[in-house]
Design a protein around this motif. Structure first.
Motif, PDB file in Angstrom:
ATOM      1  N   GLU A   1      41.747 -24.487  42.926  1.00 18.42           N
ATOM      2  CA  GLU A   1      42.911 -23.542  41.996  1.00 18.42           C
ATOM      3  C   GLU A   1      44.037 -23.607  42.743  1.00 18.42           C
ATOM      4  O   GLU A   1      43.878 -23.342  44.163  1.00 18.42           O
ATOM      5  CB  GLU A   1      42.055 -22.293  41.815  1.00 18.42           C
ATOM      6  N   PHE A   2      45.248 -23.574  42.084  1.00 21.43           N
ATOM      7  CA  PHE A   2      46.404 -23.900  42.945  1.00 21.43           C
ATOM      8  C   PHE A   2      47.637 -22.685  42.335  1.00 21.43           C
ATOM      9  O   PHE A   2      47.554 -22.377  41.141  1.00 21.43           O
ATOM     10  CB  PHE A   2      47.180 -25.200  42.741  1.00 21.43           C
ATOM     11  N   GLY A   3      48.381 -22.100  43.617  1.00 21.58           N
ATOM     12  CA  GLY A   3      49.321 -21.256  43.038  1.00 21.58           C
ATOM     13  C   GLY A   3      50.691 -21.525  43.638  1.00 21.58           C
ATOM     14  O   GLY A   3      50.657 -22.095  44.734  1.00 21.58           O
ATOM     15  N   VAL A   4      51.624 -21.008  42.959  1.00 16.58           N
ATOM     16  CA  VAL A   4      53.170 -21.629  43.445  1.00 16.58           C
ATOM     17  C   VAL A   4      53.744 -20.429  44.137  1.00 16.58           C
ATOM     18  O   VAL A   4      53.512 -19.305  43.584  1.00 16.58           O
ATOM     19  CB  VAL A   4      53.903 -21.832  42.116  1.00 16.58           C
ATOM     20  N   GLY A   5      54.382 -20.490  45.245  1.00 17.18           N
ATOM     21  CA  GLY A   5      55.085 -19.697  45.960  1.00 17.18           C
ATOM     22  C   GLY A   5      54.736 -19.706  47.491  1.00 17.18           C
ATOM     23  O   GLY A   5      54.160 -20.855  47.965  1.00 17.18           O
ATOM     24  N   GLU A   6      55.572 -19.051  48.215  1.00 19.98           N
ATOM     25  CA  GLU A   6      55.588 -19.204  49.402  1.00 19.98           C
ATOM     26  C   GLU A   6      53.998 -18.698  50.130  1.00 19.98           C
ATOM     27  O   GLU A   6      53.690 -17.553  49.614  1.00 19.98           O
ATOM     28  CB  GLU A   6      56.721 -18.297  50.295  1.00 19.98           C
ATOM     29  N   ALA A   7      53.735 -19.397  50.953  1.00 23.28           N
ATOM     30  CA  ALA A   7      52.217 -19.211  51.581  1.00 23.28           C
ATOM     31  C   ALA A   7      52.049 -17.831  52.267  1.00 23.28           C
ATOM     32  O   ALA A   7      51.129 -17.124  51.761  1.00 23.28           O
ATOM     33  CB  ALA A   7      51.875 -20.268  52.636  1.00 23.28           C
ATOM     34  N   GLU A   8      53.184 -17.227  52.718  1.00 17.14           N
ATOM     35  CA  GLU A   8      53.453 -16.124  53.242  1.00 17.14           C
ATOM     36  C   GLU A   8      53.538 -15.006  52.637  1.00 17.14           C
ATOM     37  O   GLU A   8      53.186 -13.780  52.713  1.00 17.14           O
ATOM     38  CB  GLU A   8      54.639 -15.954  54.456  1.00 17.14           C
ATOM     39  N   VAL A   9      53.664 -15.426  51.334  1.00 19.57           N
ATOM     40  CA  VAL A   9      53.730 -14.302  50.306  1.00 19.57           C
ATOM     41  C   VAL A   9      52.434 -14.371  49.504  1.00 19.57           C
ATOM     42  O   VAL A   9      51.801 -13.314  49.084  1.00 19.57           O
ATOM     43  CB  VAL A   9      55.080 -14.571  49.307  1.00 19.57           C
ATOM     44  N   VAL A  10      52.182 -15.412  48.958  1.00 18.01           N
ATOM     45  CA  VAL A  10      50.980 -15.610  47.997  1.00 18.01           C
ATOM     46  C   VAL A  10      49.661 -15.428  48.688  1.00 18.01           C
ATOM     47  O   VAL A  10      48.934 -14.470  48.083  1.00 18.01           O
ATOM     48  CB  VAL A  10      50.864 -17.029  47.475  1.00 18.01           C
ATOM     49  N   ILE A  11      49.448 -15.793  49.919  1.00 14.23           N
ATOM     50  CA  ILE A  11      48.151 -15.424  50.635  1.00 14.23           C
ATOM     51  C   ILE A  11      47.756 -14.039  50.889  1.00 14.23           C
ATOM     52  O   ILE A  11      46.657 -13.505  50.801  1.00 14.23           O
ATOM     53  CB  ILE A  11      47.970 -16.436  51.613  1.00 14.23           C
ATOM     54  N   PRO A  12      49.093 -13.306  51.274  1.00 12.73           N
ATOM     55  CA  PRO A  12      48.718 -11.872  51.528  1.00 12.73           C
ATOM     56  C   PRO A  12      48.228 -11.210  50.082  1.00 12.73           C
ATOM     57  O   PRO A  12      47.353 -10.302  50.126  1.00 12.73           O
ATOM     58  CB  PRO A  12      49.959 -11.329  51.846  1.00 12.73           C
ATOM     59  N   ASN A  13      48.850 -11.511  48.826  1.00 12.84           N
ATOM     60  CA  ASN A  13      48.595 -11.137  47.607  1.00 12.84           C
ATOM     61  C   ASN A  13      46.983 -11.522  47.195  1.00 12.84           C
ATOM     62  O   ASN A  13      46.518 -10.558  46.665  1.00 12.84           O
ATOM     63  CB  ASN A  13      49.602 -11.559  46.827  1.00 12.84           C
ATOM     64  N   TRP A  14      46.729 -12.670  47.635  1.00 14.03           N
ATOM     65  CA  TRP A  14      45.434 -12.981  47.258  1.00 14.03           C
ATOM     66  C   TRP A  14      44.589 -12.019  47.915  1.00 14.03           C
ATOM     67  O   TRP A  14      43.494 -11.800  47.394  1.00 14.03           O
ATOM     68  CB  TRP A  14      45.189 -14.470  47.692  1.00 14.03           C
ATOM     69  N   TYR A  15      44.847 -12.054  49.171  1.00 10.42           N
ATOM     70  CA  TYR A  15      43.726 -10.785  50.172  1.00 10.42           C
ATOM     71  C   TYR A  15      43.720  -9.640  49.714  1.00 10.42           C
ATOM     72  O   TYR A  15      42.623  -9.089  49.455  1.00 10.42           O
ATOM     73  CB  TYR A  15      44.312 -11.206  51.390  1.00 10.42           C
ATOM     74  N   LYS A  16      44.809  -9.093  49.068  1.00  3.92           N
ATOM     75  CA  LYS A  16      44.927  -7.756  48.451  1.00  3.92           C
ATOM     76  C   LYS A  16      44.079  -7.759  47.317  1.00  3.92           C
ATOM     77  O   LYS A  16      43.508  -6.742  46.683  1.00  3.92           O
ATOM     78  CB  LYS A  16      46.262  -7.263  48.171  1.00  3.92           C
ATOM     79  N   GLN A  17      43.999  -8.928  46.396  1.00  2.60           N
ATOM     80  CA  GLN A  17      43.234  -8.958  45.246  1.00  2.60           C
ATOM     81  C   GLN A  17      41.760  -9.217  45.591  1.00  2.60           C
ATOM     82  O   GLN A  17      40.769  -9.406  44.684  1.00  2.60           O
ATOM     83  CB  GLN A  17      43.765 -10.050  44.544  1.00  2.60           C
ATOM     84  N   GLY A  18      41.384  -9.416  46.804  1.00  2.00           N
ATOM     85  CA  GLY A  18      40.019  -9.516  47.094  1.00  2.00           C
ATOM     86  C   GLY A  18      39.530 -10.855  47.588  1.00  2.00           C
ATOM     87  O   GLY A  18      38.326 -11.272  47.638  1.00  2.00           O
ATOM     88  N   ILE A  19      40.271 -11.910  47.385  1.00  2.00           N
ATOM     89  CA  ILE A  19      40.160 -13.238  47.916  1.00  2.00           C
ATOM     90  C   ILE A  19      40.099 -13.379  49.397  1.00  2.00           C
ATOM     91  O   ILE A  19      41.236 -13.045  49.944  1.00  2.00           O
ATOM     92  CB  ILE A  19      41.245 -14.236  47.252  1.00  2.00           C
ATOM     93  N   LYS A  20      39.069 -13.612  50.028  1.00  2.94           N
ATOM     94  CA  LYS A  20      38.613 -13.674  51.491  1.00  2.94           C
ATOM     95  C   LYS A  20      38.147 -14.978  51.787  1.00  2.94           C
ATOM     96  O   LYS A  20      37.226 -15.409  51.259  1.00  2.94           O
ATOM     97  CB  LYS A  20      37.991 -12.569  51.800  1.00  2.94           C
ATOM     98  N   ALA A  21      38.948 -15.836  52.645  1.00  5.88           N
ATOM     99  CA  ALA A  21      38.603 -17.261  53.131  1.00  5.88           C
ATOM    100  C   ALA A  21      37.648 -17.398  54.258  1.00  5.88           C
ATOM    101  O   ALA A  21      37.546 -16.209  55.033  1.00  5.88           O
ATOM    102  CB  ALA A  21      39.725 -17.934  53.171  1.00  5.88           C
ATOM    103  N   ASP A  22      36.365 -18.253  54.293  1.00  8.08           N
ATOM    104  CA  ASP A  22      35.720 -18.374  55.189  1.00  8.08           C
ATOM    105  C   ASP A  22      36.577 -19.278  56.179  1.00  8.08           C
ATOM    106  O   ASP A  22      36.468 -19.358  57.370  1.00  8.08           O
ATOM    107  CB  ASP A  22      34.341 -18.876  54.703  1.00  8.08           C
ATOM    108  N   THR A  23      37.305 -20.172  55.732  1.00  7.95           N
ATOM    109  CA  THR A  23      37.978 -21.224  56.322  1.00  7.95           C
ATOM    110  C   THR A  23      39.463 -21.162  55.650  1.00  7.95           C
ATOM    111  O   THR A  23      39.767 -21.355  54.694  1.00  7.95           O
ATOM    112  CB  THR A  23      37.271 -22.573  56.393  1.00  7.95           C
ATOM    113  N   ILE A  24      40.544 -21.291  56.519  1.00  7.07           N
ATOM    114  CA  ILE A  24      41.745 -21.364  56.199  1.00  7.07           C
ATOM    115  C   ILE A  24      42.265 -22.611  56.720  1.00  7.07           C
ATOM    116  O   ILE A  24      42.406 -22.886  57.985  1.00  7.07           O
ATOM    117  CB  ILE A  24      42.686 -20.218  56.634  1.00  7.07           C
TER     118      ILE A  24
END
Length: 464
Positions: free
Chosen positions: A363-386
């Motif tokens: 799944e792909f999202g548009v935006g700055e990594a430093e903005v999108v990934i923190p938002n994903w984290y707030k939404q409960g998306i947690k990575a085992d590997t980055i």
């Protein structure tokens, strides 16, 4: 305040011994601690040098005569090597290049990252069996000389185009098409763009080549959206080169040295050509970011995949995912992959490439990594590997902070700049991670550029 004495004088001659290379490939010697930069010399060599420019903290010299040669010195095979700025290391043996790049990575990890190399393995650089003719994209500026078009790389530290018949690090097919386009356009009176006057029409010629597919794309970058002799030029190109599947015009109306403009139109054929890296097939448009050395890209990505240690149960985030090249490699082994990239067109390409390969777990999202990934984290998306593959400036501080907050078990860092890699590794180490090993990969033989991939694990994992 008294003026600091500079220990060398312009136009004077000095006998120097060189100890290192700069990131641009110049040799470095010192006189009373004052650095002198000279092209076409190697560490360990001694030479007579004429000082040609003196600055406050350093000087430039010209090689007049070598008095002691390095055993790693070789004769550069390219006839325009000393003038052209495309390569910097053809005079260094390929073994010497690989050794130098390994030492370069070790040096910055220690000097910039303050990392203990006794506990981090920096492997020998992974090179090519044949380190020539590897680039699948030719992108050359166009100029004029004596009434004809010239095209090639710029002379070192100038905007003077070195007319090039062939480039030894380009795929031969690209060279053939660039020469043909130059000749076809010259014959029809096409004028080259001049940055100083903002006149003329043809700015750049770009040719893309699919190493596996054999398909080719020709891109004309022009100042205006008209196209003189369009029908005849297209007909001649396509009749001479059956592997050309796409001819595209990009219009750049701005007075700038940035290559591409905002408008891109397909003139003939398809919008995409196709190529493969390993088992993954990619659709490549005129402006797609696609690695220029696909053979070494597979080496790099295979190493990233190895360091990720995926079992099929992991959620992976791929920061700076581009057209999905690493994401799709990861998706073959992971449960779910999220990719993020700031360029909207690249994300559209990534989605198309996932569909092309039947991978529905990316799944792909548009935006700055430093903005999108923190938002994903707030939404409960947690990575085992980055996995991060940032531009030369490295990772944004906010992204590094999110990684430290999220605490994935592993971070795989793919780097095109060892200096910013070292800086970012220091941040991750201070935040509870440990760098286990770093693998330099020679993506760009004959040049100073060095890629590397680092395996980084959460200290809880190493302590367990």
């Amino acid at each position: 305040m008294p003026k600091t004495e500079v220990p060398v004088q312009k136009n004077e001659y000095y006998d120097l011994t060189f100890e290192d290379l700069t990131h641009e490939g110049a040799g470095v010697a010192k006189v009373q601690g004052f650095p002198i930069f000279v092209q076409n010399v190697l560490p360990g060599e001694s030479a007579k040098v004429k000082i040609i420019k003196v600055k406050k903290g350093f000087a430039f010299g010209r090689l007049m005569a070598l008095t002691e040669e390095s055993p790693e010195r070789v004769e550069a095979p390219c006839p325009i090597y000393k003038e052209c700025g495309g390569c910097q290391l053809q005079h260094l043996s390929y073994k010497g290049q690989l050794d130098f790049k390994q030492k370069q990575v070790e040096n910055v990890l220690s000097r910039i990252g303050k990392l203990d190399l006794d506990r981090i393995t920096v492997h020998p650089t992974l090179g090519m069996n044949d380190p020539w003719n590897y680039r699948n994209k030719a992108q050359v500026p166009v100029g004029e000389r004596e009434g004809a078009l010239v095209a090639g790389f710029y002379q070192q530290r100038s905007h003077e185009i070195i007319d090039m018949q062939k480039c030894l690090i380009q795929q031969a097919e690209n060279d053939d098409v660039v020469q043909a386009v130059k000749e076809i356009c010259s014959r029809r009176g096409i004028r080259a763009y001049k940055e100083e006057t903002h006149k003329g029409w043809l700015r750049h010629i770009m040719v893309r080549y699919g190493q596996v597919s054999g398909e080719m794309m020709v891109v004309f970058v022009t100042r205006t959206n008209d196209f003189p002799h369009k029908t005849e030029i297209i007909e001649e190109i396509t009749s001479r080169f059956g592997q050309v599947k796409s001819i595209v015009q990009n219009i750049n109306i701005k007075r700038t040295n940035v290559i591409f403009g905002d408008e891109t139109n397909v003139l003939w054929g398809e919008e995409y050509i196709y190529d493969s890296i390993g088992d993954i097939r990619f659709a490549i448009s005129a402006r797609s970011f696609y690695q220029v050395n696909p053979e070494q890209t597979k080496v790099l990505y295979d190493k990233a995949l190895e360091y990720a240690e995926l079992t099929g149960e992991e959620t992976v985030i791929d920061a700076y995912c581009g057209i999905g090249t690493i994401s799709l490699f990861l998706a073959q082994k992971a449960k779910k992959v999220y990719g993020v990239e700031i360029v909207p067109e690249a994300i559209e390409d990534a989605k198309r490439n996932a569909e092309l390969n039947g991978l529905n777990n990316a799944e792909f999202g548009v935006g700055e990594a430093e903005v999108v990934i923190p938002n994903w984290y707030k939404q409960g998306i947690k990575a085992d590997t980055i996995v991060v593959d940032p531009p030369r400036k490295g990772c944004d501080e906010a992204l590094l902070k999110t990684i430290l907050d999220m605490k994935p078990k592993r971070v795989v860092y793919v780097s095109c700049n060892p200096g910013t890699l070292a800086r970012d590794l220091q941040v991750l180490e201070q935040g509870g991670y440990e760098t286990v090993e770093v693998q330099p990969v020679d993506m760009f033989p004959q040049t100073m550029h060095c890629e590397a991939v680092a395996k980084i694990v959460l200290k809880e994992e190493t302590d367990a």
